[in-house]
Design an enzyme around this catalytic site. Structure first.
Site, PDB file in Angstrom:
ATOM      1  N   ASP A  16       0.869  -1.167   0.000  1.00 30.56           N
ATOM      2  CA  ASP A  16       0.000   0.000   0.000  1.00 30.56           C
ATOM      3  C   ASP A  16       0.916   1.230   0.000  1.00 30.56           C
ATOM      4  O   ASP A  16       2.125   1.124   0.245  1.00 30.56           O
ATOM      5  CB  ASP A  16      -0.890  -0.045   1.244  1.00 30.56           C
ATOM      6  N   ASP A  18      -0.166   5.224   0.848  1.00 33.65           N
ATOM      7  CA  ASP A  18      -0.403   6.232   1.887  1.00 33.65           C
ATOM      8  C   ASP A  18      -0.497   5.580   3.264  1.00 33.65           C
ATOM      9  O   ASP A  18      -1.278   4.649   3.472  1.00 33.65           O
ATOM     10  CB  ASP A  18      -1.702   6.989   1.590  1.00 33.65           C
ATOM     11  N   ASP A 195      -2.039  -0.321   5.782  1.00 31.98           N
ATOM     12  CA  ASP A 195      -2.374   0.307   7.068  1.00 31.98           C
ATOM     13  C   ASP A 195      -3.859   0.556   7.270  1.00 31.98           C
ATOM     14  O   ASP A 195      -4.271   1.010   8.333  1.00 31.98           O
ATOM     15  CB  ASP A 195      -1.671   1.670   7.160  1.00 31.98           C
TER      16      ASP A 195
END
Length: 242
Positions: A16, A18, A195
């Site tokens: 991922d 961001d 996240d």
């Protein structure tokens, strides 16, 4: 506290962006990829024989601009679009006319709630309320109504202080599965680092295939945990040094 798996060269790595590779910004338009992370991605990709891909809610064109001059294997819009390691595109980036009414409704919603941000990704649309969390309950209620009117071809994807209206059928899990059927990912052990709530299905996909899930922070259940972006970068340096 960090709890990261010891790296291995038989992995394929899905990342991922961001909150994982770069710090979360106040708005989705303020993100910056610094030279260190670009160099790390190049080095780690080389050590893994090219078996590295970004798996993001961003569009691929946004990822290309963010990480320029790199053009990495990538899945964008939570799997709606994908570029394989050979550069082939799967799914196209365009403005989905089926979302036009929802676009207008999202813009009206943002105008009525100061601090919220509208993001038009072409094939999906999102509202971010990181700067106005007090509106969370109201925004969720309104977006649910907008999604219902958009019809069964669309659904709401929840993320951290954001809601996104996107086509059904494509997820980070389906993107990872597609990568794993192709070289250079095929036959390697999948590892996914993310996240957000939007990464949960990807975590489940790699675990189902005997792989490893790594959550940055404590928002999502995973096999391992990194305290934050600096921890992920330190771990990537270990892979690059193998």
């Amino acid at each position: 506290m960090d709890e990261m798996p010891p790296p291995s060269l038989d992995w394929c790595l899905f990342l991922d962006v961001d909150g994982t590779l770069i710090e979360l910004a106040a708005t989705p338009f303020d993100s910056v990829a610094d030279p260190e992370i670009k160099a790390l991605l190049v080095a780690v990709g080389a050590r893994l024989g090219g078996a590295l891909a970004l798996v993001s809610g961003r569009t691929i064109s946004y990822l290309d601009a963010l990480f320029a001059p790199l053009r990495l294997a990538a899945a964008g819009l939570h799997g709606v679009e994908r570029r394989d390691a050979a550069g082939g595109m799967h799914g196209s980036e365009h403005a989905d006319a089926g979302l036009d009414a929802a676009r207008a409704a999202f813009r009206a919603l943002v105008n009525a709630h100061p601090g919220t941000v509208f993001e038009d990704k072409g094939r999906s649309i999102a509202i971010h309320y990181r700067l106005a969390p007090q509106y969370e309950t109201r925004i969720a209620e309104i977006v649910g109504g907008i999604a219902a009117r958009a019809g069964p071809c669309y659904h709401v994807q929840r993320g951290i202080l954001m809601l996104e209206l996107k086509p059904v059928g494509s997820t980070k899990a389906t993107a990872i599965a597609a990568f794993l059927a192709e070289a250079p990912f095929q036959g390697r052990r999948p590892v996914f680092v993310g996240d957000d709530l939007t990464d949960q299905d990807g975590f489940e996909e790699v675990r189902a295939r005997g792989g490893i899930s790594i959550s940055v922070g404590d928002r999502v259940h995973a096999d391992y945990h990194a305290a934050g972006v600096p921890s992920v970068r330190a771990w990537l340096k270990q892979i690059a040094a193998l």
